[in-house]
Scaffold this motif. Structure first.
Motif, short mmCIF file in Angstrom:
data_model
loop_
_atom_site.label_atom_id
_atom_site.label_comp_id
_atom_site.label_asym_id
_atom_site.label_seq_id
_atom_site.Cartn_x
_atom_site.Cartn_y
_atom_site.Cartn_z
N MET A 1 35.35 40.84 31.51
CA MET A 1 36.54 41.81 31.41
C MET A 1 37.66 41.04 31.31
SD MET A 1 36.19 44.82 34.41
CE MET A 1 34.80 45.33 34.72
N GLU A 2 38.48 41.41 30.18
CA GLU A 2 39.91 40.58 30.34
C GLU A 2 40.91 41.52 29.57
OE1 GLU A 2 39.67 37.61 27.27
OE2 GLU A 2 37.55 37.72 27.39
N ASN A 7 43.22 43.61 34.43
CA ASN A 7 43.63 42.52 35.46
C ASN A 7 44.65 43.34 36.51
OD1 ASN A 7 42.98 39.62 35.60
ND2 ASN A 7 43.07 39.99 33.46
N PHE A 10 42.84 45.72 38.64
CA PHE A 10 41.96 45.01 39.80
C PHE A 10 42.79 44.61 40.61
CE2 PHE A 10 40.17 41.33 41.46
CZ PHE A 10 38.82 41.63 41.92
N TRP A 11 43.71 43.82 40.57
CA TRP A 11 44.74 43.06 41.45
C TRP A 11 45.29 44.57 42.26
CZ3 TRP A 11 42.73 38.88 42.78
CH2 TRP A 11 42.53 38.00 41.90
N LEU A 50 36.82 51.34 37.46
CA LEU A 50 36.96 49.86 36.62
C LEU A 50 35.57 49.32 36.35
CD1 LEU A 50 39.57 48.41 36.07
CD2 LEU A 50 39.15 47.21 38.03
N LEU A 51 34.52 49.58 36.98
CA LEU A 51 33.27 49.34 36.87
C LEU A 51 32.38 50.64 35.96
CD1 LEU A 51 32.59 48.14 40.32
CD2 LEU A 51 32.51 46.36 38.50
N VAL A 118 26.13 39.98 32.05
CA VAL A 118 26.66 40.33 30.74
C VAL A 118 27.99 40.46 30.66
CG1 VAL A 118 24.35 41.27 30.25
CG2 VAL A 118 26.04 42.87 31.45
N ALA A 119 28.58 40.31 29.41
CA ALA A 119 30.06 40.29 29.35
C ALA A 119 30.29 41.66 29.12
CB ALA A 119 30.69 39.38 28.22
N LYS A 120 29.60 42.54 28.21
CA LYS A 120 29.82 43.77 28.06
C LYS A 120 29.24 44.72 28.76
CE LYS A 120 30.15 46.40 23.59
NZ LYS A 120 29.53 47.69 24.05
N SER A 121 29.91 45.96 29.33
CA SER A 121 29.38 46.97 29.90
C SER A 121 28.00 47.65 29.16
CB SER A 121 30.52 47.85 30.40
OG SER A 121 30.09 49.00 31.00
#
Lengths: 171, 104
Positions: A1-2, A7, A10-11, A50-51, A118-121
């Motif tokens: 996730m980027e 970001n 998330f924060w 977010l998830l 895994v990088a991708k959801s």
């Protein structure tokens, strides 16, 4: 996730959720603690979005923010002479040490383990969740309904007053 | 900055620890229940993080588990708060230091 949006979300959510949970710890008034608890529930719902678990996030908002927090507020307001003090018992210091120890162990394990990720959801539609609930996990699903009915009846039985019981005995 | 599984698990661990402290230290029984609810939320967050990031043949299983955890948490909250109200009716308090009928 980027990406900046993820970001930032998330924060911000981390600050809101953990700050609200800290508010539950430090607020002296029990009603304020309940309000902080509601804010923490909303923050956790944001994490669920977010998830990429939208259905769970909606369920979280409806069940926790809508139902459980109202239940907690009712319990606070139904115990008026018990005081609104949200103080600690004499076990506060051992509890604090235990909580710090648990947090340390968890964070160490989390950062020390080499997770395979895994990088991708994994693209999950809510329809898949519904299909899984009514096919693979249909037995626990039905058991959950029995559990909820039992809890409902039990809660009503527990809070009935003596006068109501006497009326039922006469009828 | 790339967000990894570790970030979400760390938030879950911190939330769980805060809930644990609330559940163990509060004097009011309803405060203790609030700590338990925080811990359940932290566990749900951890389960969903694994569901999102783990390599799995059945990624929907994690979300299904969370649905059941929320269900059981709702049942637990209803019964526990009913117990608190019932204790208050009989003892005029929900202070766990003063609910000591079984203490010799």
């Amino acid at each position: 996730m980027e990406g900046f949006g993820v970001n930032f979300a998330f924060w911000t959510l981390s600050a809101v959720t953990l700050g609200a949970a800290g508010g539950v710890v430090v607020s002296r008034n029990l009603l304020h603690a309940v309000l902080f608890l509601i804010l923490a529930f909303i923050g956790v719902a944001g994490f669920f979005v977010l998830l990429s678990a939208e259905f769970i996030a909606m369920a979280q908002v409806i069940i926790y923010v809508g139902a459980i927090s109202v239940l907690v507020l009712f319990a606070v307001l139904l115990t008026p002479r018990a005081g609104r003090d949200n103080g600690e018992t004499a076990m506060a210091l051992p509890a604090l040490l235990l909580a710090i120890a648990v947090a340390t162990v968890f964070i160490f394990v989390v950062n020390d383990t080499n997770w395979t990720t895994v990088a991708k959801s994994p693209e999950l539609a809510t329809a898949e969740l519904g299909t899984a609930l009514l096919s693979t996990w249909v037995l626990p699903f039905e058991l959950a309904s029995v559990l909820l009915t039992a809890a409902l009846v039990g809660a009503i039985m527990l809070v009935r007053s003596r006068e109501e019981e006497a009326e039922d005995a006469l009828a | 900055m790339t967000l990894e599984l570790e970030h979400f698990l760390t938030v879950g661990a911190l939330l769980f620890s805060l809930g644990l402290f609330v559940a163990l230290s509060k004097r009011n029984a309803i405060g203790v229940l609030m700590g338990v609810e925080l811990m359940l939320n932290a566990v749900n967050l951890t389960l969903l993080s694994f569901s999102r990031f783990s390599v799995s043949e059945r990624p929907v299983a994690g979300q299904t588990f969370v649905v059941f955890v929320i269900t059981v948490a709702a049942a637990e909250a209803a019964v526990a708060l009913a117990l608190a109200v019932s204790v208050y009716r009989n003892r005029q308090t929900v202070d766990i230091d003063r609910i000591n009928l079984l203490k010799s």
